[in-house]
Scaffold this active site. Sequence first.
Site, PDB file in Angstrom:
ATOM      1  N   LYS A  22      18.581   3.849 -27.749  1.00 23.57           N
ATOM      2  CA  LYS A  22      17.581   2.278 -27.568  1.00 23.57           C
ATOM      3  C   LYS A  22      16.364   2.495 -28.882  1.00 23.57           C
ATOM      4  CE  LYS A  22      13.628   3.516 -24.736  1.00 23.57           C
ATOM      5  NZ  LYS A  22      12.207   3.323 -25.146  1.00 23.57           N
ATOM      6  N   ASN A  23      15.542   4.418 -28.927  1.00 24.78           N
ATOM      7  CA  ASN A  23      15.015   4.216 -29.165  1.00 24.78           C
ATOM      8  C   ASN A  23      15.090   4.994 -31.541  1.00 24.78           C
ATOM      9  OD1 ASN A  23      12.795   5.001 -27.004  1.00 24.78           O
ATOM     10  ND2 ASN A  23      13.159   6.770 -26.977  1.00 24.78           N
ATOM     11  N   ARG A  95       5.907  -1.489 -26.330  1.00 21.30           N
ATOM     12  CA  ARG A  95       4.697  -0.939 -27.602  1.00 21.30           C
ATOM     13  C   ARG A  95       5.603  -0.574 -28.636  1.00 21.30           C
ATOM     14  NH1 ARG A  95       1.263   1.876 -26.569  1.00 21.30           N
ATOM     15  NH2 ARG A  95       1.925   3.305 -28.087  1.00 21.30           N
ATOM     16  N   CYS A 119       0.230   2.385 -21.488  1.00 26.54           N
ATOM     17  CA  CYS A 119       1.457   1.587 -20.610  1.00 26.54           C
ATOM     18  C   CYS A 119       1.221   2.245 -19.519  1.00 26.54           C
ATOM     19  CB  CYS A 119       2.726   2.027 -21.206  1.00 26.54           C
ATOM     20  SG  CYS A 119       3.254   3.259 -21.425  1.00 26.54           S
ATOM     21  N   ARG A 124      -1.391   6.100 -24.697  1.00 27.70           N
ATOM     22  CA  ARG A 124      -0.482   5.740 -26.081  1.00 27.70           C
ATOM     23  C   ARG A 124      -1.527   4.773 -27.462  1.00 27.70           C
ATOM     24  NH1 ARG A 124       5.251   4.186 -23.851  1.00 27.70           N
ATOM     25  NH2 ARG A 124       5.590   5.776 -26.287  1.00 27.70           N
ATOM     26  N   PRO A 125      -2.739   5.830 -28.001  1.00 27.06           N
ATOM     27  CA  PRO A 125      -3.303   5.951 -28.877  1.00 27.06           C
ATOM     28  C   PRO A 125      -2.277   5.230 -30.206  1.00 27.06           C
ATOM     29  CG  PRO A 125      -4.013   8.217 -28.205  1.00 27.06           C
ATOM     30  CD  PRO A 125      -3.231   7.602 -27.188  1.00 27.06           C
ATOM     31  N   ILE A 126      -2.677   5.097 -31.021  1.00 23.73           N
ATOM     32  CA  ILE A 126      -1.897   4.237 -32.187  1.00 23.73           C
ATOM     33  C   ILE A 126      -2.687   5.079 -33.874  1.00 23.73           C
ATOM     34  CG2 ILE A 126      -0.444   2.543 -31.973  1.00 23.73           C
ATOM     35  CD1 ILE A 126      -2.077   1.379 -33.871  1.00 23.73           C
ATOM     36  N   ASP A 127      -3.985   6.105 -33.604  1.00 25.23           N
ATOM     37  CA  ASP A 127      -4.438   6.060 -34.140  1.00 25.23           C
ATOM     38  C   ASP A 127      -3.572   7.378 -35.593  1.00 25.23           C
ATOM     39  OD1 ASP A 127      -4.145   8.602 -32.320  1.00 25.23           O
ATOM     40  OD2 ASP A 127      -5.814   9.234 -33.171  1.00 25.23           O
ATOM     41  N   ASP A 309      11.754  12.310 -21.763  1.00 20.28           N
ATOM     42  CA  ASP A 309      12.726  11.281 -21.688  1.00 20.28           C
ATOM     43  C   ASP A 309      13.690  11.634 -20.467  1.00 20.28           C
ATOM     44  OD1 ASP A 309      10.614   9.440 -22.368  1.00 20.28           O
ATOM     45  OD2 ASP A 309      12.408   9.080 -24.087  1.00 20.28           O
ATOM     46  N   ILE A 331       3.590  16.256 -22.784  1.00 13.96           N
ATOM     47  CA  ILE A 331       3.709  14.886 -24.027  1.00 13.96           C
ATOM     48  C   ILE A 331       2.671  13.809 -23.444  1.00 13.96           C
ATOM     49  CG2 ILE A 331       5.160  13.265 -25.394  1.00 13.96           C
ATOM     50  CD1 ILE A 331       5.240  15.858 -25.873  1.00 13.96           C
ATOM     51  N   ARG A 401      15.621  -2.498 -19.963  1.00  9.76           N
ATOM     52  CA  ARG A 401      14.913  -2.153 -20.981  1.00  9.76           C
ATOM     53  C   ARG A 401      15.503  -0.883 -22.045  1.00  9.76           C
ATOM     54  NH1 ARG A 401       9.613   0.931 -21.338  1.00  9.76           N
ATOM     55  NH2 ARG A 401      10.332   1.129 -23.220  1.00  9.76           N
TER      56      ARG A 401
HETATM   57  C1  LIG Z   1      10.715   3.897 -28.479  1.00 14.14           C
HETATM   58  C2  LIG Z   1      10.685   5.376 -28.941  1.00 14.14           C
HETATM   59  O1  LIG Z   1      10.809   5.998 -29.742  1.00 14.14           O
HETATM   60  N1  LIG Z   1       9.293   5.870 -27.906  1.00 14.14           N
HETATM   61  C3  LIG Z   1       9.782   7.696 -27.834  1.00 14.14           C
HETATM   62  C4  LIG Z   1       8.218   7.716 -28.427  1.00 14.14           C
HETATM   63  O2  LIG Z   1       7.117   7.140 -28.269  1.00 14.14           O
HETATM   64  P1  LIG Z   1       6.283   7.333 -29.541  1.00 14.14           P
HETATM   65  O3  LIG Z   1       6.926   7.099 -30.637  1.00 14.14           O
HETATM   66  O4  LIG Z   1       5.455   6.604 -28.483  1.00 14.14           O
HETATM   67  O5  LIG Z   1       5.856   8.218 -28.879  1.00 14.14           O
HETATM   68  P2  LIG Z   1       4.611   9.744 -30.411  1.00 14.14           P
HETATM   69  O6  LIG Z   1       5.962  10.748 -30.189  1.00 14.14           O
HETATM   70  O7  LIG Z   1       3.887   9.258 -30.860  1.00 14.14           O
HETATM   71  O8  LIG Z   1       4.410  10.594 -28.482  1.00 14.14           O
HETATM   72  C5  LIG Z   1       3.701  12.041 -28.476  1.00 14.14           C
HETATM   73  C6  LIG Z   1       2.324  12.055 -27.765  1.00 14.14           C
HETATM   74  O9  LIG Z   1       1.420  11.934 -29.031  1.00 14.14           O
HETATM   75  C7  LIG Z   1       0.255  10.594 -28.473  1.00 14.14           C
HETATM   76  N2  LIG Z   1      -0.284   9.950 -29.626  1.00 14.14           N
HETATM   77  C8  LIG Z   1       1.290   9.104 -30.640  1.00 14.14           C
HETATM   78  C9  LIG Z   1       0.775   9.036 -31.954  1.00 14.14           C
HETATM   79  C10 LIG Z   1      -0.827   7.945 -32.257  1.00 14.14           C
HETATM   80  O10 LIG Z   1      -1.240   8.034 -32.876  1.00 14.14           O
HETATM   81  N3  LIG Z   1      -1.748   9.399 -31.192  1.00 14.14           N
HETATM   82  C11 LIG Z   1      -1.455  10.122 -30.584  1.00 14.14           C
HETATM   83  O11 LIG Z   1      -2.464  10.609 -29.954  1.00 14.14           O
HETATM   84  C12 LIG Z   1       0.782   9.298 -27.605  1.00 14.14           C
HETATM   85  O12 LIG Z   1      -0.039   9.531 -26.819  1.00 14.14           O
HETATM   86  C13 LIG Z   1       1.933  10.777 -26.975  1.00 14.14           C
HETATM   87  O13 LIG Z   1       0.986  11.751 -26.697  1.00 14.14           O
HETATM   88  O14 LIG Z   1       8.780   9.130 -28.697  1.00 14.14           O
HETATM   89  C14 LIG Z   1       8.415   9.989 -27.086  1.00 14.14           C
HETATM   90  C15 LIG Z   1       8.372  11.276 -26.710  1.00 14.14           C
HETATM   91  O15 LIG Z   1       9.445  11.809 -27.147  1.00 14.14           O
HETATM   92  C16 LIG Z   1       9.836   9.640 -26.187  1.00 14.14           C
HETATM   93  O16 LIG Z   1       8.969   9.571 -24.799  1.00 14.14           O
HETATM   94  C17 LIG Z   1       9.018   7.845 -26.434  1.00 14.14           C
HETATM   95  O17 LIG Z   1      10.882   7.318 -25.798  1.00 14.14           O
HETATM   96  C1  LIG Z   2       8.816   5.706 -23.177  1.00 18.40           C
HETATM   97  C2  LIG Z   2      10.000   5.393 -23.477  1.00 18.40           C
HETATM   98  O1  LIG Z   2       9.954   4.434 -24.073  1.00 18.40           O
HETATM   99  P1  LIG Z   2       8.574   3.634 -24.887  1.00 18.40           P
HETATM  100  O2  LIG Z   2       8.195   4.054 -26.373  1.00 18.40           O
HETATM  101  O3  LIG Z   2       9.484   2.070 -26.136  1.00 18.40           O
HETATM  102  O4  LIG Z   2       8.164   2.921 -23.693  1.00 18.40           O
HETATM  103  C3  LIG Z   2      11.254   5.684 -22.720  1.00 18.40           C
HETATM  104  O5  LIG Z   2      12.613   5.377 -23.290  1.00 18.40           O
HETATM  105  O6  LIG Z   2      11.039   6.883 -22.054  1.00 18.40           O
END
Ligand SMILES: CC(=O)N[C@H]1[C@@H](OP(=O)(O)OP(=O)(O)OC[C@H]2O[C@@H](n3ccc(=O)[nH]c3=O)[C@H](O)[C@@H]2O)O[C@H](CO)[C@@H](O)[C@@H]1O
Ligand SMILES: C=C(OP(=O)(O)O)C(=O)O
Length: 421
Positions: A22-23, A95, A119, A124-127, A309, A331, A401
């Site tokens: 999926k990821n 997301r 979620c 889960r910010p996107i900064d 995960d 995380i 999912r």
């Molecule tokens: C679709 C997908 O691939 N999802 C995976 C991806 O989620 P995702 O890509 O959302 O996870 P990230 O690696 O970005 O998040 C790691 C940490 O960084 C923080 N963060 C992230 C981005 C940002 O702009 N700012 C910030 O603070 C997040 O809140 C979290 O605490 O990696 C996660 C960590 O391995 C997995 O659990 C998810 O299954």
């Molecule tokens: C957190 C997960 O996925 P997503 O980042 O798509 O929410 C996950 O696959 O466990």
Amino acid sequence: MDRLLIKGGVPLEGTVNISGAKNAALPLLAAVLLTDEPVELANLPELADVQSMLRLVQRVGTSATHLAGEPGRVRLSTPELLSTEAPYDLVRKMRASVLVLGPLLARGGEARVSLPGGCAIGPRPIDLHLAALERMGAEIDLVEGYVQARAPGGLKGAQIEFQQPSVGATENTLMAASLARGTTRILGAAREPEIVDLARLLGAMGARIEGAGSSCITVEGVERLTGARHSILPDRIEAGTYAMAAAITGGRITIRGARLEMLGGAREKLVEAGMLLEECEDGFIAGVAEGGLAGVDVMTNPYPGFATDLQAQFMTLMCVARGASMISETIFENRFMHVPELMRMGARITVHGHSALVRGVEALKGAPVMATDLRASVSLVLAALAARGETEINRIYHLDRGYEHLEQKLAAVGARIERMP
Ligand SMILES: CC(=O)N[C@H]1[C@@H](OP(=O)(O)OP(=O)(O)OC[C@H]2O[C@@H](n3ccc(=O)[nH]c3=O)[C@H](O)[C@@H]2O)O[C@H](CO)[C@@H](O)[C@@H]1O
Ligand SMILES: C=C(OP(=O)(O)O)C(=O)O
């Protein structure tokens, strides 16, 4: 709303075929937006999240054709972008939709993407995604819940240094940098195998990327990308989940199509916890080693550390291990929602901030429980497979999912599992 009924206590025996990840699938589907030529993906899993991402790319101009032959082969073609907007009704469901931001901006010069919001597992910010695109010259505003990004003269290469590794931010940057002018260096990049898979597809499309899989990635931007063919890598989280299902039921399963090394740091911890893990010709064999399961401390970490995960599934395994185990989640802020549900099944767990102390019990007992997020849900499935009696798991749409054909795969190795409307 669908629920699962599971009668526990059957040691699982046989073979489980691992699906495409999926990821990996989600960023790969976003990457097809970078070219006007067709991209062919194989091993695309049938998952709710994949459907959501397909709907999103179709909304902005991609046509998707399922190809005859093996299932999971699809041709995606985006001759032109009909829109550069990812609306709230599609983004809120998943997301990972935010991964279209980089490709839309790089190819279309602008993008309007709904903020995904928090979620169940954390805010889960996107900064980090936005800061990286700004470094590459994008002008970004947040307007009425949307990210509005513009790069009228195109994106330009930049040095980007992430203070913490982010899978999604690394992927968005990689895709944007592939079509930017000049060189981008990403320092502090996430190292997950799914990033390597994305870099492989981008490479096949003509992108010039070096270092994917390490924390320093270099991308030489190119003027255009072409069509390509790519087979999606197997899902290491699904593989780890079925391996633990074998161990918790005292059975033995061949995990076909995945390699042990994909488990990263989890491999060592699973062995330390008393699991048998052995390479075989078409995958690996998982079960319990002679001494049985024993409590082991685990801390989640970015790859190659123990994957967050797999944390919920590992906690379930530790519920029936000899001794105690301290599980620390580093995380996500709120990833222990399975704890109260496991406790309803007789688990002994105490949560202290970001750590949970699990004291092993003789056996779990069936009970009605509620699934709260994807991995929490599957951890309850593992608990139910091991428990005495019957467990009813409610709100199982989360499972759809991320686990392709879950009931069929489990039933094929002997589980007594039924989906009820
Ligand atoms: C679709 C997908 O691939 N999802 C995976 C991806 O989620 P995702 O890509 O959302 O996870 P990230 O690696 O970005 O998040 C790691 C940490 O960084 C923080 N963060 C992230 C981005 C940002 O702009 N700012 C910030 O603070 C997040 O809140 C979290 O605490 O990696 C996660 C960590 O391995 C997995 O659990 C998810 O299954
Ligand atoms: C957190 C997960 O996925 P997503 O980042 O798509 O929410 C996950 O696959 O466990």
